[in-house]
Write a protein that holds these residues in place. Structure first.
Motif, PDB file in Angstrom:
ATOM      1  N   PRO A 143       0.797  -1.234   0.000  1.00 27.36           N
ATOM      2  CA  PRO A 143       0.000   0.000   0.000  1.00 27.36           C
ATOM      3  C   PRO A 143       0.826   1.278   0.000  1.00 27.36           C
ATOM      4  CG  PRO A 143      -0.131  -1.112   2.135  1.00 27.36           C
ATOM      5  CD  PRO A 143       0.572  -2.053   1.205  1.00 27.36           C
ATOM      6  N   LYS A 144       0.236   2.294  -0.592  1.00 29.03           N
ATOM      7  CA  LYS A 144       0.809   3.647  -0.588  1.00 29.03           C
ATOM      8  C   LYS A 144      -0.019   4.516   0.364  1.00 29.03           C
ATOM      9  CE  LYS A 144       2.345   3.389  -5.432  1.00 29.03           C
ATOM     10  NZ  LYS A 144       3.778   3.291  -5.133  1.00 29.03           N
ATOM     11  N   ASP A 145       0.534   5.662   0.742  1.00 34.03           N
ATOM     12  CA  ASP A 145      -0.224   6.551   1.634  1.00 34.03           C
ATOM     13  C   ASP A 145      -1.560   6.937   1.012  1.00 34.03           C
ATOM     14  OD1 ASP A 145       1.190   7.977  -0.283  1.00 34.03           O
ATOM     15  OD2 ASP A 145       1.825   9.575   1.051  1.00 34.03           O
ATOM     16  N   SER A 146      -1.606   7.078  -0.315  1.00 28.33           N
ATOM     17  CA  SER A 146      -2.863   7.459  -0.986  1.00 28.33           C
ATOM     18  C   SER A 146      -3.919   6.363  -0.847  1.00 28.33           C
ATOM     19  CB  SER A 146      -2.612   7.757  -2.471  1.00 28.33           C
ATOM     20  OG  SER A 146      -1.994   6.645  -3.095  1.00 28.33           O
ATOM     21  N   SER A 147      -3.513   5.094  -0.971  1.00 31.81           N
ATOM     22  CA  SER A 147      -4.487   4.002  -0.849  1.00 31.81           C
ATOM     23  C   SER A 147      -4.946   3.837   0.597  1.00 31.81           C
ATOM     24  CB  SER A 147      -3.909   2.681  -1.390  1.00 31.81           C
ATOM     25  OG  SER A 147      -2.897   2.155  -0.557  1.00 31.81           O
ATOM     26  N   ILE A 148      -4.047   4.123   1.543  1.00 33.47           N
ATOM     27  CA  ILE A 148      -4.425   4.084   2.960  1.00 33.47           C
ATOM     28  C   ILE A 148      -5.466   5.174   3.243  1.00 33.47           C
ATOM     29  CG2 ILE A 148      -3.608   4.448   5.327  1.00 33.47           C
ATOM     30  CD1 ILE A 148      -2.522   1.859   4.271  1.00 33.47           C
ATOM     31  N   LYS A 149      -5.241   6.368   2.718  1.00 29.50           N
ATOM     32  CA  LYS A 149      -6.176   7.485   2.947  1.00 29.50           C
ATOM     33  C   LYS A 149      -7.546   7.187   2.331  1.00 29.50           C
ATOM     34  CE  LYS A 149      -2.508  10.957   3.241  1.00 29.50           C
ATOM     35  NZ  LYS A 149      -1.800  12.031   2.519  1.00 29.50           N
ATOM     36  N   GLU A 150      -7.550   6.546   1.150  1.00 28.02           N
ATOM     37  CA  GLU A 150      -8.825   6.162   0.519  1.00 28.02           C
ATOM     38  C   GLU A 150      -9.591   5.192   1.422  1.00 28.02           C
ATOM     39  OE1 GLU A 150     -10.495   3.935  -3.553  1.00 28.02           O
ATOM     40  OE2 GLU A 150      -8.335   4.013  -3.144  1.00 28.02           O
ATOM     41  N   ALA A 151      -8.870   4.255   2.033  1.00 26.82           N
ATOM     42  CA  ALA A 151      -9.499   3.282   2.930  1.00 26.82           C
ATOM     43  C   ALA A 151     -10.054   3.970   4.181  1.00 26.82           C
ATOM     44  CB  ALA A 151      -8.483   2.205   3.319  1.00 26.82           C
ATOM     45  N   ILE A 152      -9.284   4.904   4.729  1.00 24.99           N
ATOM     46  CA  ILE A 152      -9.732   5.644   5.923  1.00 24.99           C
ATOM     47  C   ILE A 152     -11.007   6.446   5.591  1.00 24.99           C
ATOM     48  CG2 ILE A 152      -9.136   7.522   7.511  1.00 24.99           C
ATOM     49  CD1 ILE A 152      -6.149   6.571   7.140  1.00 24.99           C
ATOM     50  N   ASP A 153     -11.021   7.051   4.414  1.00 25.67           N
ATOM     51  CA  ASP A 153     -12.193   7.835   4.001  1.00 25.67           C
ATOM     52  C   ASP A 153     -13.431   6.957   3.839  1.00 25.67           C
ATOM     53  OD1 ASP A 153     -10.697  10.137   4.022  1.00 25.67           O
ATOM     54  OD2 ASP A 153     -10.333  10.163   1.854  1.00 25.67           O
ATOM     55  N   SER A 170      -0.686  -6.536   3.533  1.00 25.97           N
ATOM     56  CA  SER A 170      -1.151  -5.230   3.045  1.00 25.97           C
ATOM     57  C   SER A 170      -2.567  -4.949   3.537  1.00 25.97           C
ATOM     58  CB  SER A 170      -1.105  -5.189   1.515  1.00 25.97           C
ATOM     59  OG  SER A 170       0.217  -5.351   1.041  1.00 25.97           O
ATOM     60  N   VAL A 171      -3.414  -5.969   3.499  1.00 24.01           N
ATOM     61  CA  VAL A 171      -4.796  -5.825   3.950  1.00 24.01           C
ATOM     62  C   VAL A 171      -4.859  -5.589   5.453  1.00 24.01           C
ATOM     63  CG1 VAL A 171      -6.959  -7.097   4.279  1.00 24.01           C
ATOM     64  CG2 VAL A 171      -5.808  -7.146   2.060  1.00 24.01           C
ATOM     65  N   ILE A 172      -4.123  -6.406   6.212  1.00 18.91           N
ATOM     66  CA  ILE A 172      -4.172  -6.293   7.673  1.00 18.91           C
ATOM     67  C   ILE A 172      -3.604  -4.946   8.119  1.00 18.91           C
ATOM     68  CG2 ILE A 172      -3.421  -7.331   9.852  1.00 18.91           C
ATOM     69  CD1 ILE A 172      -3.331 -10.042   8.355  1.00 18.91           C
ATOM     70  N   ASP A 173      -2.494  -4.515   7.494  1.00 16.94           N
ATOM     71  CA  ASP A 173      -1.908  -3.217   7.845  1.00 16.94           C
ATOM     72  C   ASP A 173      -2.862  -2.068   7.522  1.00 16.94           C
ATOM     73  OD1 ASP A 173       0.287  -4.674   8.578  1.00 16.94           O
ATOM     74  OD2 ASP A 173       1.689  -3.712   7.186  1.00 16.94           O
ATOM     75  N   THR A 174      -3.532  -2.148   6.379  1.00 20.17           N
ATOM     76  CA  THR A 174      -4.495  -1.106   6.004  1.00 20.17           C
ATOM     77  C   THR A 174      -5.638  -1.044   7.016  1.00 20.17           C
ATOM     78  OG1 THR A 174      -3.946  -1.317   3.647  1.00 20.17           O
ATOM     79  CG2 THR A 174      -6.071  -0.324   4.188  1.00 20.17           C
ATOM     80  N   ALA A 175      -6.127  -2.210   7.436  1.00 15.72           N
ATOM     81  CA  ALA A 175      -7.221  -2.250   8.419  1.00 15.72           C
ATOM     82  C   ALA A 175      -6.789  -1.633   9.754  1.00 15.72           C
ATOM     83  CB  ALA A 175      -7.680  -3.689   8.626  1.00 15.72           C
ATOM     84  N   LYS A 176      -5.541  -1.870  10.148  1.00 21.33           N
ATOM     85  CA  LYS A 176      -5.040  -1.270  11.391  1.00 21.33           C
ATOM     86  C   LYS A 176      -5.119   0.256  11.331  1.00 21.33           C
ATOM     87  CE  LYS A 176      -1.659  -4.960  12.358  1.00 21.33           C
ATOM     88  NZ  LYS A 176      -0.225  -5.314  12.322  1.00 21.33           N
ATOM     89  N   LEU A 177      -4.752   0.809  10.163  1.00 22.07           N
ATOM     90  CA  LEU A 177      -4.722   2.266  10.040  1.00 22.07           C
ATOM     91  C   LEU A 177      -6.124   2.840   9.865  1.00 22.07           C
ATOM     92  CD1 LEU A 177      -1.460   2.723   7.953  1.00 22.07           C
ATOM     93  CD2 LEU A 177      -1.784   2.703  10.425  1.00 22.07           C
ATOM     94  N   MET A 178      -7.032   2.088   9.248  1.00 16.33           N
ATOM     95  CA  MET A 178      -8.439   2.495   9.207  1.00 16.33           C
ATOM     96  C   MET A 178      -8.981   2.589  10.634  1.00 16.33           C
ATOM     97  SD  MET A 178      -9.582   0.020   6.052  1.00 16.33           S
ATOM     98  CE  MET A 178     -11.297   0.494   5.826  1.00 16.33           C
ATOM     99  N   ASN A 179      -8.645   1.602  11.445  1.00 14.66           N
ATOM    100  CA  ASN A 179      -9.076   1.570  12.843  1.00 14.66           C
ATOM    101  C   ASN A 179      -8.511   2.769  13.611  1.00 14.66           C
ATOM    102  OD1 ASN A 179     -10.175   0.663  15.255  1.00 14.66           O
ATOM    103  ND2 ASN A 179      -8.839  -1.107  15.457  1.00 14.66           N
ATOM    104  N   LEU A 180      -7.228   3.036  13.398  1.00 12.30           N
ATOM    105  CA  LEU A 180      -6.569   4.134  14.112  1.00 12.30           C
ATOM    106  C   LEU A 180      -7.191   5.486  13.782  1.00 12.30           C
ATOM    107  CD1 LEU A 180      -4.225   5.365  15.790  1.00 12.30           C
ATOM    108  CD2 LEU A 180      -2.835   5.304  13.697  1.00 12.30           C
ATOM    109  N   TYR A 181      -7.329   5.779  12.493  1.00 14.17           N
ATOM    110  CA  TYR A 181      -7.746   7.132  12.105  1.00 14.17           C
ATOM    111  C   TYR A 181      -9.258   7.354  12.193  1.00 14.17           C
ATOM    112  CZ  TYR A 181      -2.970   8.282  10.887  1.00 14.17           C
ATOM    113  OH  TYR A 181      -1.618   8.533  10.956  1.00 14.17           O
ATOM    114  N   THR A 182     -10.043   6.287  12.335  1.00 12.11           N
ATOM    115  CA  THR A 182     -11.461   6.506  12.660  1.00 12.11           C
ATOM    116  C   THR A 182     -11.614   6.814  14.150  1.00 12.11           C
ATOM    117  OG1 THR A 182     -11.768   4.100  12.867  1.00 12.11           O
ATOM    118  CG2 THR A 182     -12.458   5.120  10.799  1.00 12.11           C
TER     119      THR A 182
END
Length: 501
Positions: A143-153, A170-182
């Motif tokens: 993942p890139k920062d842009s794809s992480i931000k899309e997931a958070i949004d 990649s999926v698990i890491d993205t989910a962690k950051l979705m959890n954090l920023y929500t």
């Protein structure tokens, strides 16, 4: 009457062998004791030597006139997600969320895994329990920062009360950051990102429950509080690491890894190999500075310690034994099962001890990809898979780190089947490097250095500059200089020697 307990001899001998491996004595003499400028670390202290150091540090306490930044660490922490392991356990995930009282779940996956049985099982399990869910399937591999931000949004307006990640690291890491920023909706993206690229803010809140269901046997992300991504503007990989990021539960179902293509099995397994080797050879926890002034800022990556050692060494032995089998035969269910277990064990090991140079150098290698496309990956853009990027420098790295702790490197060579009986300690690095070169060659379809990835000597300076910000892992590398220019010189040489290994 006391019942007699009979110990099976083979099990007892294995246990004794493991304890002896962990309880290495210090070398009889050490040239750096008379050279205070030499940054030498014993990475194989006896457990009682760990304890002696902790006692000395503890006696000084926090009332010492020395400030904490000058004091060495005196404690280590063991933190890992709860793990459930077994074929078929994916079907239990709906009951897990019901038991937690979750009503609305954000399911995180990627477009490839969305088509696989694992997601079908997850949907059925959630529906059986009447749990509402919504699926985000646009996770990007590496993942890139842009794809992480899309997931958070995606996650913020849905306001889930729990997360479910189904996929690879990649999926698990993205989910962690979705959890954090929500949970921190007003935070700037760089607030929690590792310093110096980000602000390194600690995560003080308890996050929502996150269950991780890995479909690859590699990252160990189901056990750790680490999430990695590309920070595109800096052309470097970085991430966020904190214990509060770790999943609540990792559901490790060997049935979910059977669909991995051979190339993905190889790359994922090489990540396990380097997790195990790096955490096994990292500096000891009680050589790390500074001592934290508050336990909340004690890093997740602490250095080698007696608990992480056992997980790391076992994971290394299993990977050497089972990865070649898993790659060569998709029907070898025992090998797939053992590799998923090894990935989880290595995750617990490195999640507490940390990784060092292979990973630190890998981030600019993948982030500055000149255009290499690894065979067997169904992606539209060039990709150097993470496991490939860490393993490609490994022969050079462990030859470099060996003088700081030769016994521990010889023990690693033994895991590859090398008879080290008559090997001199000063040859430990070359012996382990040879074992790694042979293992990579036998595995097949692996680059024989970063030159095969499209890098030339003209790229070395940018690779060095991309490695320097990885302070979180570099601080754990035995033998690496503390002074910046000297550190850069060492990294230049490491990249030069990694052109062809």
């Amino acid at each position: 009457m006391v019942a007699a307990v009979r110990v099976v001899p083979s099990a007892a001998s294995r246990a004794l062998s493991l304890l002896r491996t962990v309880q290495y004595t210090h070398p009889p003499s050490c040239p750096c004791h008379s050279n205070p400028g030499h940054h030498h670390h014993h990475a194989r202290p006896q457990i009682n030597a760990y304890a002696q150091r902790a006692h000395q540090n503890g006696r000084r306490g926090f009332a010492s006139p020395l400030d904490a930044s000058q004091q060495k660490e005196y404690a280590f922490e063991m933190a890992a997600s709860s793990i459930r392991f077994g074929p078929g356990v994916t079907q239990e995930v709906g009951m897990d969320f019901a038991n937690m009282g979750a009503k609305r779940v954000c399911v995180v996956t990627d477009s490839t895994v969305r088509r696989l049985t694992a997601i079908q099982q997850v949907e059925e399990a959630l529906s059986r329990e009447g749990i509402e869910y919504k699926i985000f399937d646009k996770v990007r591999v590496e993942p890139k920062d842009s794809s992480i931000k899309e997931a958070i949004d995606f996650a913020k307006p849905y306001r889930p009360d729990a997360f479910l990640a189904v996929g690879g690291g990649s999926v698990i890491d993205t989910a962690k950051l979705m959890n954090l920023y929500t949970e921190y909706p007003d935070a700037e993206f760089l607030d929690f990102v590792n310093a110096p690229l980000g602000n390194g803010r600690p995560i003080e809140k308890k996050l929502k429950p996150l269950i991780a269901v890995p479909t690859t046997a590699g990252t160990g992300s189901e056990t750790t509080g680490t999430a990695i991504f590309d920070l595109v503007a800096k052309r470097a990989k970085t991430g966020i690491a904190h214990r509060n990021l770790k999943p609540t539960l990792g559901i490790c179902d060997p049935l979910n890894t059977r669909t991995m293509p051979s190339a993905v099995k190889a790359s994922s397994g090489l990540d396990v190999l380097c997790h195990a080797l790096e955490s096994w050879t990292a500096i000891p926890f009680n050589e790390r500075t500074p001592r934290p002034t508050n336990p909340i800022i004690r890093p997740a990556y602490q250095g080698a310690n007696p608990i992480s050692d056992i997980f790391s060494l076992n994971a290394l032995r299993s990977t050497v034994k089972y990865l070649p089998r898993a790659v060569k035969d998709p029907e070898d269910f025992e090998a797939q099962h053992e590799m998923l277990l090894a990935a989880t064990l290595a995750g617990i090991g490195f999640g507490n001890a940390g990784v060092h140079l292979c990973h630190g150098m890998s981030y600019p290698i993948s982030g500055q990809n000149p255009g290499y496309q690894h065979a067997g990956y169904e992606v539209d853009s060039p990709i150097i898979p993470h496991g490939v990027s860490v393993a490609v420098t490994s022969p050079t790295v462990f030859k470099f780190t060996a003088p700081s702790n030769p016994d521990r490197h010889l023990a690693a060579a033994e895991a590859f089947g090398v008879d080290t009986t008559n090997v001199k300690r000063e040859d430990a690095g070359e012996v382990l490097a040879d074992a790694l070169r042979k293992f990579l060659a036998d595995l097949g379809d692996q680059p024989k250095g970063i030159k095969d990835l499209g890098f030339s000597r003209d790229h070395i300076e940018a690779l060095v500059e991309g490695t320097i910000p990885q302070a979180r892992v570099l601080v754990l590398a035995p033998g690496l200089a503390k002074e910046l220019e000297q550190e850069k010189d060492q990294l230049r040489k490491l990249f030069e020697e990694s052109m062809v290994h």
